[in-house]
Design a protein around this motif. Structure first.
Motif, PDB file in Angstrom:
ATOM      1  N   HIS A  83      20.179 -21.588 -17.294  1.00  0.00           N
ATOM      2  CA  HIS A  83      21.092 -21.597 -18.448  1.00  0.00           C
ATOM      3  C   HIS A  83      22.269 -20.657 -18.191  1.00  0.00           C
ATOM      4  CE1 HIS A  83      17.596 -23.519 -19.924  1.00  0.00           C
ATOM      5  NE2 HIS A  83      17.034 -22.511 -20.566  1.00  0.00           N
ATOM      6  N   GLN A 101       1.497 -29.332 -11.408  1.00  0.00           N
ATOM      7  CA  GLN A 101       2.577 -29.316 -12.406  1.00  0.00           C
ATOM      8  C   GLN A 101       3.784 -28.554 -11.868  1.00  0.00           C
ATOM      9  OE1 GLN A 101       1.358 -27.908 -16.260  1.00  0.00           O
ATOM     10  NE2 GLN A 101       3.275 -28.559 -17.240  1.00  0.00           N
ATOM     11  N   ALA A 102       4.968 -29.094 -12.228  1.00  0.00           N
ATOM     12  CA  ALA A 102       6.201 -28.437 -11.796  1.00  0.00           C
ATOM     13  C   ALA A 102       6.408 -27.155 -12.593  1.00  0.00           C
ATOM     14  CB  ALA A 102       7.393 -29.369 -11.994  1.00  0.00           C
ATOM     15  N   CYS A 146      17.762 -26.797 -27.604  1.00  0.00           N
ATOM     16  CA  CYS A 146      19.200 -27.057 -27.704  1.00  0.00           C
ATOM     17  C   CYS A 146      19.661 -28.179 -26.768  1.00  0.00           C
ATOM     18  CB  CYS A 146      19.960 -25.785 -27.388  1.00  0.00           C
ATOM     19  SG  CYS A 146      19.542 -24.405 -28.474  1.00  0.00           S
ATOM     20  N   LYS A 177      24.441 -24.275 -33.822  1.00  0.00           N
ATOM     21  CA  LYS A 177      22.999 -24.085 -34.024  1.00  0.00           C
ATOM     22  C   LYS A 177      22.778 -23.211 -35.243  1.00  0.00           C
ATOM     23  CE  LYS A 177      20.646 -21.362 -30.935  1.00  0.00           C
ATOM     24  NZ  LYS A 177      19.637 -20.950 -29.933  1.00  0.00           N
ATOM     25  N   GLY A 180       9.536 -24.736 -13.522  1.00  0.00           N
ATOM     26  CA  GLY A 180      10.977 -24.444 -13.471  1.00  0.00           C
ATOM     27  C   GLY A 180      11.148 -22.945 -13.607  1.00  0.00           C
ATOM     28  N   GLY A 181      11.795 -22.549 -14.709  1.00  0.00           N
ATOM     29  CA  GLY A 181      11.978 -21.117 -14.939  1.00  0.00           C
ATOM     30  C   GLY A 181      10.757 -20.458 -15.548  1.00  0.00           C
ATOM     31  N   GLY A 182       9.810 -21.262 -15.957  1.00  0.00           N
ATOM     32  CA  GLY A 182       8.566 -20.710 -16.505  1.00  0.00           C
ATOM     33  C   GLY A 182       8.685 -20.167 -17.926  1.00  0.00           C
ATOM     34  N   GLN A 183       9.807 -20.388 -18.568  1.00  0.00           N
ATOM     35  CA  GLN A 183      10.011 -19.777 -19.882  1.00  0.00           C
ATOM     36  C   GLN A 183       9.222 -20.475 -20.983  1.00  0.00           C
ATOM     37  OE1 GLN A 183      11.791 -16.722 -20.162  1.00  0.00           O
ATOM     38  NE2 GLN A 183      11.160 -17.113 -18.066  1.00  0.00           N
ATOM     39  N   THR A 184       8.799 -21.679 -20.714  1.00  0.00           N
ATOM     40  CA  THR A 184       7.894 -22.363 -21.634  1.00  0.00           C
ATOM     41  C   THR A 184       6.492 -22.420 -21.037  1.00  0.00           C
ATOM     42  OG1 THR A 184       9.663 -23.683 -22.553  1.00  0.00           O
ATOM     43  CG2 THR A 184       7.442 -24.567 -22.794  1.00  0.00           C
ATOM     44  N   LEU A 185       6.452 -22.741 -19.753  1.00  0.00           N
ATOM     45  CA  LEU A 185       5.154 -22.979 -19.126  1.00  0.00           C
ATOM     46  C   LEU A 185       4.329 -21.694 -18.967  1.00  0.00           C
ATOM     47  CD1 LEU A 185       3.205 -24.961 -17.902  1.00  0.00           C
ATOM     48  CD2 LEU A 185       4.518 -24.926 -15.774  1.00  0.00           C
ATOM     49  N   THR A 223      15.614 -23.282 -17.018  1.00  0.00           N
ATOM     50  CA  THR A 223      16.463 -24.291 -16.378  1.00  0.00           C
ATOM     51  C   THR A 223      16.663 -25.497 -17.279  1.00  0.00           C
ATOM     52  OG1 THR A 223      14.587 -25.447 -15.369  1.00  0.00           O
ATOM     53  CG2 THR A 223      15.561 -23.620 -14.100  1.00  0.00           C
ATOM     54  N   VAL A 261      13.157 -33.867 -12.536  1.00  0.00           N
ATOM     55  CA  VAL A 261      14.571 -33.976 -12.949  1.00  0.00           C
ATOM     56  C   VAL A 261      15.391 -33.229 -11.897  1.00  0.00           C
ATOM     57  CG1 VAL A 261      16.282 -33.357 -14.691  1.00  0.00           C
ATOM     58  CG2 VAL A 261      13.984 -34.076 -15.396  1.00  0.00           C
TER      59      VAL A 261
HETATM   60  C1  LIG Z   1      12.229 -16.045 -25.976  1.00  0.00           C
HETATM   61  C2  LIG Z   1      12.657 -17.464 -25.718  1.00  0.00           C
HETATM   62  C3  LIG Z   1      13.692 -17.987 -26.457  1.00  0.00           C
HETATM   63  C4  LIG Z   1      14.109 -19.291 -26.232  1.00  0.00           C
HETATM   64  N1  LIG Z   1      15.125 -19.778 -26.987  1.00  0.00           N
HETATM   65  C5  LIG Z   1      15.520 -21.040 -26.790  1.00  0.00           C
HETATM   66  C6  LIG Z   1      16.589 -21.619 -27.547  1.00  0.00           C
HETATM   67  O1  LIG Z   1      17.190 -20.949 -28.399  1.00  0.00           O
HETATM   68  N2  LIG Z   1      16.931 -22.894 -27.316  1.00  0.00           N
HETATM   69  C7  LIG Z   1      16.306 -23.624 -26.358  1.00  0.00           C
HETATM   70  O2  LIG Z   1      16.677 -24.768 -26.190  1.00  0.00           O
HETATM   71  N3  LIG Z   1      15.313 -23.147 -25.627  1.00  0.00           N
HETATM   72  C8  LIG Z   1      14.902 -21.876 -25.802  1.00  0.00           C
HETATM   73  N4  LIG Z   1      13.891 -21.380 -25.045  1.00  0.00           N
HETATM   74  C9  LIG Z   1      13.244 -22.247 -24.044  1.00  0.00           C
HETATM   75  C10 LIG Z   1      13.988 -22.122 -22.700  1.00  0.00           C
HETATM   76  O3  LIG Z   1      15.199 -22.795 -22.806  1.00  0.00           O
HETATM   77  C11 LIG Z   1      13.169 -22.669 -21.531  1.00  0.00           C
HETATM   78  O4  LIG Z   1      13.851 -22.265 -20.418  1.00  0.00           O
HETATM   79  C12 LIG Z   1      13.004 -24.162 -21.442  1.00  0.00           C
HETATM   80  O5  LIG Z   1      12.428 -24.707 -22.588  1.00  0.00           O
HETATM   81  C13 LIG Z   1      12.086 -24.511 -20.290  1.00  0.00           C
HETATM   82  O6  LIG Z   1      12.736 -24.356 -19.079  1.00  0.00           O
HETATM   83  P1  LIG Z   1      12.037 -23.716 -17.838  1.00  0.00           P
HETATM   84  O7  LIG Z   1      12.922 -23.937 -16.676  1.00  0.00           O
HETATM   85  O8  LIG Z   1      11.697 -22.330 -18.149  1.00  0.00           O
HETATM   86  O9  LIG Z   1      10.744 -24.637 -17.677  1.00  0.00           O
HETATM   87  P2  LIG Z   1       9.225 -24.286 -17.441  1.00  0.00           P
HETATM   88  O10 LIG Z   1       8.724 -23.422 -18.505  1.00  0.00           O
HETATM   89  O11 LIG Z   1       9.023 -23.839 -16.054  1.00  0.00           O
HETATM   90  O12 LIG Z   1       8.613 -25.721 -17.588  1.00  0.00           O
HETATM   91  C14 LIG Z   1       8.603 -26.420 -18.802  1.00  0.00           C
HETATM   92  C15 LIG Z   1       8.055 -27.822 -18.575  1.00  0.00           C
HETATM   93  O13 LIG Z   1       8.976 -28.587 -17.838  1.00  0.00           O
HETATM   94  C16 LIG Z   1       8.418 -29.009 -16.600  1.00  0.00           C
HETATM   95  N5  LIG Z   1       9.510 -28.921 -15.642  1.00  0.00           N
HETATM   96  C17 LIG Z   1      10.195 -27.806 -15.308  1.00  0.00           C
HETATM   97  N6  LIG Z   1      11.232 -28.126 -14.501  1.00  0.00           N
HETATM   98  C18 LIG Z   1      11.182 -29.470 -14.325  1.00  0.00           C
HETATM   99  C19 LIG Z   1      11.986 -30.386 -13.611  1.00  0.00           C
HETATM  100  N7  LIG Z   1      13.076 -29.998 -12.927  1.00  0.00           N
HETATM  101  N8  LIG Z   1      11.631 -31.688 -13.648  1.00  0.00           N
HETATM  102  C20 LIG Z   1      10.564 -32.093 -14.349  1.00  0.00           C
HETATM  103  N9  LIG Z   1       9.778 -31.273 -15.041  1.00  0.00           N
HETATM  104  C21 LIG Z   1      10.097 -29.968 -15.035  1.00  0.00           C
HETATM  105  C22 LIG Z   1       7.246 -28.123 -16.363  1.00  0.00           C
HETATM  106  O14 LIG Z   1       6.272 -28.763 -15.598  1.00  0.00           O
HETATM  107  C23 LIG Z   1       6.778 -27.853 -17.774  1.00  0.00           C
HETATM  108  O15 LIG Z   1       6.012 -28.904 -18.246  1.00  0.00           O
HETATM  109  C24 LIG Z   1      13.471 -20.082 -25.241  1.00  0.00           C
HETATM  110  C25 LIG Z   1      12.412 -19.540 -24.499  1.00  0.00           C
HETATM  111  C26 LIG Z   1      12.005 -18.242 -24.728  1.00  0.00           C
HETATM  112  C27 LIG Z   1      10.885 -17.679 -23.904  1.00  0.00           C
END
Ligand SMILES: Cc1cc2nc3c(=O)[nH]c(=O)nc-3n(C[C@H](O)[C@H](O)[C@H](O)COP(=O)(O)OP(=O)(O)OC[C@H]3O[C@@H](n4cnc5c(N)ncnc54)[C@H](O)[C@@H]3O)c2cc1C
Lengths: 787, 263
Positions: free
Chosen positions: B75, B25-26, B119, B173, B28-33, B106, B158
């Motif tokens: 972001h 699994q990819a 968002c 929002k 990204g920033g790990g903020q969801t994963l 990201t 992506v």
């Molecule tokens: C406290 C908190 C508050 C937040 N508030 C908001 C908010 O107000 N609004 C909002 O929109 N979001 C919010 N988020 C979510 C945030 O924007 C995350 O960054 C986003 O949802 C996931 O991005 P990531 O890069 O961290 O992805 P990851 O957590 O690393 O990955 C998420 C998923 O995407 C996949 N993935 C990651 N990068 C790619 C890529 N380039 N191509 C294909 N697949 C990929 C991963 O495999 C995984 O399944 C919040 C998160 C936290 C922890």
């Protein structure tokens, strides 16, 4: 303000240096050699019969040391409840057992089914997941009203029903009915005081340790009262005598009540450490805290106020359902009764007050004291009701309150307590000034010009701190003493160690308690060290809750210091060859009245430990004294709070524009710390009023199980507060004249916020009487639109 | 967290190869994963971090004027670097979560995850953006397919999102009180050939275009054009933070605010 760091000085908190530099020593910072880790397997259903717990495969997994289930605890006591309430018929409450690990049944989401002890936390978790559990689902009892229906499923099969107790308190039926039959007006309100999750910053942690050479067990735990844990766990659960059991509560990152109670995880770690001869550590995750920390509030109330034709309050009657959750935690039965019913008279001289509380078992996480514990519930219902009465009668809400204030003290309420002192007009005068009530209409116009509805809300509160005296508490069902202890140890070179049974978990005791001693001795506070939180170092003490630390613990320190001074004067008299009666202590110097003879504090302390020139025939060497202080009454802090809000009529969103708090805490030791306590309390109150909500669905699943759905207040949710505690009526029965300030903010603030929101909506022509907390945008909008 | 392998390739090609493995699994920033892993709700065999791939980071302008945001762009970077060309997008990015989230999370991760309350999906959809992957280009209208569902195949990355820059736009929002994700978020974008309105947070089927509002605004780009309008409550999310009726109502309110704020 004194500049010397004594009583009244706004001394910066000395403990903050270590907290702010990451040098605090919290329980999770403690790691023992050979330590093993615990993962609990917790129930994911709210109610069910345990058909099978098969640990076979899990036990064979890497790193697993042992897996414990309910069977391992069959000969072990359950988690005890520390308070027995007697019901309206003189019968004791129904008191179900709470096993350390589930036996036969699970009764709430998060109930403990098994515990895995392994070499690493991940291994423990892996094995916990591999345990095969078969549960036969039973209908979950979640709603309190439904729980009391005759055919409701029972949470505890061995009890008669789900009613813990039906408690009536205060005026008799004849007095109450008399008042309501004479009433010119009756105001009625039904409301919910919603369930909250305490969420201290530091989740709970427990480490059990066992020394086979001395047969001594040690528990390190996130507790507000280590001695109480030692007594409850040693005597009632594990059968370890107190001299073989040490409980240490080091730095604790917030408690808010939820760390008062003795929890099964503590007993488990102590038990497992002895069974395995290994230190055993459990650290709660935040998710686990949501389903295993005792929760707060959860009352459903109907309250009625009878007024005569001149708007005098003549009768007050309440009917409350209080949720206990699935088991009785340590003081749970006392919260809706003696901490709630006894405060129902508020600041008012209503001659007839009757409180009825039915406590109910449900398949939810247990509920117990949370900052304010019963008093916020009492204040909220009473002050919302008075606001509604004022609106119905077209009366000014401040004038209506003032008209009914208690003004003569001592005052014995119809709900048994005696207010020793107070000045409710005084705090209201302060409030009217700091809240700039005169300027409100202009501010309302400005808001309206911006399309917003502005509301003003006010309320008073009274609370009771320092539950006491012990013999009375015993009569009311409390199964503990409610004194506090202190040992003051003066060292040879003049420095002091003060050992207190109170526990500091954010309150700043390490700063404020030495201020008291420094003031009495006339020495620099830096010469005084405070020791707390370790049963092997401090005298048997009852800990910190109910805003008792200064009024009870501080008084014990005061008494012990008095004894120190008395003995030191004897030594000084000997050194100065003077009569003891003529010796004075001022600014750390002993002198003889009317002469130029003097000896310094350090000369006396040195003589006490190097007694070469010393009256050995009259007094013992050494300078160390202990006092136990058992108050003769509660203390009664009181105050008046005001809140201004803006409501966005398009979205229902409430913004707090200002918040003012005028409190009477009696004498103040450290005004900065008091301000901070009030700020924090109001923040929690605003959290309850606008944001926080612990919600279960009808199957007993927790819907608000993380910060994604449980809204904690953030910095931008709260305004800058105007806090004033200049209106002071010192407590009449403790030596410091102090009352307690730890919970006032959380007790006094929710009604002010909701009163303000209702006022705002009314100003916009919305006929809204009441909105249940949290007053979320969705709820405000629904109320405005009858949706 | 369950145990997993970890790889941090420096090219999209290597990442794609690594992601070809079973259950890779990819990251990204790990903020969801990462929170998902911590709760043991996912069990990837291998995490392939995209954070070392320079070619998918950054913001630039294409020849046709579109703003191109690399799939691995945080972001925080979008908030600062898109400000001049696409202020509404930059403002959206600058208001996601908190600074820690914005400096890790990201755009690729956000739209791959497609949280119904996130968002970014509203910006991508309202801008009629193109999602570029290591395999193909996907039009926004085809990309979002419901709650946490997208057109992406297993292991597809992506690499870029291309935003046609509108004449005027705004994202507003209304925050869910606990998470501060969107309880309702509305992105309004006015182009020469019409107005697009995308709504997030509200619908049980994820981000959607509010076509009645688009029609009304295309003939009159003013808040009043939406007076009294709200999408049907049917199909809106109902939860502890708000009923379907409330969300439907909020869509109208927040859309009007977005139009009023558009610049
Ligand atoms: C406290 C908190 C508050 C937040 N508030 C908001 C908010 O107000 N609004 C909002 O929109 N979001 C919010 N988020 C979510 C945030 O924007 C995350 O960054 C986003 O949802 C996931 O991005 P990531 O890069 O961290 O992805 P990851 O957590 O690393 O990955 C998420 C998923 O995407 C996949 N993935 C990651 N990068 C790619 C890529 N380039 N191509 C294909 N697949 C990929 C991963 O495999 C995984 O399944 C919040 C998160 C936290 C922890």
């Amino acid at each position: 303000m004194p500049a010397d760091g004594g009583i009244g000085a706004a001394t910066p908190r000395r403990e903050d240096v270590r907290f702010l530099t990451g040098a605090g020593n919290y329980t999770d910072d403690i790691n023992m050699r050979g330590q093993a880790y615990v993962a609990f397997l917790r129930s994911d259903v709210a109610h069910g019969k345990l058909k099978k717990v098969d640990t076979g495969a899990a036990a064979a997994m890497p790193g697993v040391i042992r897996i414990f289930t309910g069977e391992d605890f069959e000969g072990v006591g359950g988690i005890p409840c520390g308070w027995q309430v007697t019901d309206r018929h003189g019968e004791p409450m129904q008191e179900p057992p709470q096993p350390v690990l589930a036996q036969g049944k699970v009764r709430h989401i998060g109930d403990r089914i098994a515990a895995v002890v392994a070499e690493s936390l991940e291994q423990a978790r892996n094995a916990a997941e591999a345990i095969v559990v078969e549960i036969e689902d039973l209908p979950a009892v979640v709603d309190m009203k439904k729980a009391l229906e005759p055919d409701a499923t029972k949470v505890h099969d061995d009890l008669k029903n789900n009613l813990c107790y039906d408690w009536v308190f205060g005026s008799d039926d004849a007095a109450i009915e008399g008042a309501f039959s004479k009433a010119a007006h009756v105001t009625t309100l039904e409301l919910v005081n919603q369930r909250l999750v305490a969420n201290p910053m530091e989740p709970r942690v427990a480490i059990g340790d066992y020394a086979s050479h001395s047969d001594e067990s040690t528990l390190y735990t996130t507790s507000q009262n280590p001695h109480m844990i030692r007594l409850l766990m040693g005597a009632f659960v594990l059968g370890i005598p107190e001299h073989k059991l040490r409980v240490v509560a080091p730095d604790v990152g917030g408690g808010f009540g939820t760390k008062i109670f003795h929890y099964a995880e503590e007993a488990f770690c102590t038990f497992a450490a002895k069974a395995l001869h290994r230190p055993v550590k459990w650290t709660s995750s935040r998710s686990e805290a949501f389903i295993s920390d005792a929760q707060g509030r959860d009352h459903v109330t109907k309250i009625e106020l009878a007024l005569d034709a001149e708007n005098n309050f003549i009768g007050l009657r309440t009917d409350t359902l209080a949720n206990m959750g699935a088991y009785l935690m340590t003081v749970a039965p006392a919260v809706p009764t003696y901490l709630h019913g006894t405060l129902m008279a508020g600041c008012y001289r209503t001659p007839a007050v009757q409180v009825n509380v039915r406590a109910v078992f449900t398949n939810t996480v247990p509920v117990d004291a949370y900052r304010g514990a019963g008093r916020p519930e009492a204040t909220y219902q009473l002050e919302r009701l008075i606001d509604k009465a004022a609106r119905e009668l077209g009366a000014d809400p401040i004038a209506l309150r003032r008209q009914n204030f208690v003004t003569e003290f001592p005052y014995t309420t119809p709900v048994a307590v005696q207010y020793d002192t107070g000045n409710y007009h005084g705090t209201m005068d302060v409030l009217e000034k700091i809240a700039d009530i005169a300027g409100f209409e202009k501010r309302r116009k400005d808001s309206e010009a911006r399309g917003k509805l502005r509301g003003f809300g006010i309320n008073c509160y009274i609370e009771a701190c320092g539950l006491a005296p012990s013999h009375l508490v015993g009569q009311l069902g409390g199964r503990a003493g409610f004194y506090e202890s202190a040992t003051v140890r003066v060292n040879a070179t003049g420095g002091l160690v003060v050992m207190t049974g109170s526990h500091s978990h954010g309150q700043g005791h390490e700063t404020s308690f030495p201020q008291v001693v420094a003031d009495m001795l006339g020495i620099d506070p830096s010469m005084i060290e405070l020791v707390h939180g370790d049963t092997s170092k401090i005298p048997m003490g009852m800990g910190t809750y109910g805003s008792r630390s200064l009024s009870v613990g501080g008084s014990a320190i005061y008494r012990a210091t008095e004894k120190i001074i008395a003995k030191a004067k004897k030594i000084a008299a000997h050194l100065m060859e003077a009569s003891e009666a003529d010796v004075e202590l001022k600014d750390g110097q002993f002198s003889v009245a009317g002469t130029d003879k003097s000896v310094a504090w350090g000369d006396v302390t040195l003589a006490a430990y190097v007694p070469h020139n010393y009256p050995l025939e009259d007094i013992e060497p050494g300078l160390e004294e202990t006092a136990f202080y058992d108050p003769s009454n509660f203390t009664y802090p009181a105050g008046a709070y005001a809140c201004e809000v803006e409501v966005d009529p398009d979205t229902g969103k409430v913004e707090i524009m200002s918040f003012a708090a005028a409190d009477d805490f009696g004498n103040i030791i450290n005004p900065m710390i008091v301000d901070g306590q009030v700020h924090g309390g109001i923040g929690q109150g605003i959290g309850q009023a606008l944001l926080e909500n612990c919600v279960y669905d009808e199957t007993g699943q927790l819907l608000s199980a993380s910060f994604m759905d449980y809204a904690m207040p953030r910095a931008d949710d709260v305004p800058f507060y105007a806090v004033d505690h200049s209106s002071q009526t010192p407590c009449t029965h403790n030596p410091l004249g102090v009352k307690g300030c730890g919970e006032a903010g959380a007790i006094g603030s929710p009604p002010a916020v909701v009163n303000a929101v209702v006022d705002a909506l009314q100003s916009g022509g919305h006929k809204v009487d009441h909105i249940d907390m949290p007053v979320s945008p969705a709820r405000v909008w629904a109320a405005m639109n009858n949706a | 967290m369950y145990a997993f392998e970890f790889e941090r390739p420096s090219t999209v090609a290597d990442a794609a190869k690594a992601l070809g493995e079973e259950d890779a699994q990819a990251l990204g920033g790990g903020q969801t994963l990462i929170p998902t892993l911590k709760q043991r709700l996912a069990m990837p065999s291998k995490l392939v971090s995209l954070s070392g791939i320079a070619e998918i980071k950054g913001v630039c302008k294409a020849d046709d004027g579109a703003l191109c945001v690399g799939g691995g762009t945080t972001h925080a970077t979008v908030a600062s670097e898109a400000k001049a060309d696409y202020p509404a997008l930059a403002a959206l990015a600058g208001n996601i979560g908190d600074p820690a989230v914005r400096n890790r999370g990201t755009i690729g991760g956000s739209i791959a995850n497609n949280d119904p309350a996130a968002c970014y999906p509203s910006a991508v959809l309202a801008s009629g953006a193109t999602v570029v992957t290591n395999k193909r280009e996907i039009a926004a209208d085809d990309y979002f397919q419901g709650l946490f569902e997208t057109a992406l195949d297993e292991g597809e990355i992506v690499t870029e999102v291309r935003f046609p820059v509108p004449e005027k736009a705004s994202y507003q929002k209304f925050e869910q009180p606990a998470s501060r994700f969107a309880l309702v978020g509305v992105f309004v974008a006015k182009y020469a050939d019409g107005v697009r309105v995308a709504v997030t947070g509200a619908s049980e089927s994820g981000v959607f275009r509010w076509s009645e509002a688009e029609a009304a605004l295309s003939s009159n780009f003013a808040p009043e054009a939406l007076d009294g309008m709200a999408p049907p409550a049917d199909g809106m999310i109902s939860d502890l933070h708000g009923s379907a009726d409330y969300r439907a109502h909020l869509v109208g309110v927040i859309a009007r605010r977005a139009v009023a704020a558009a610049s």
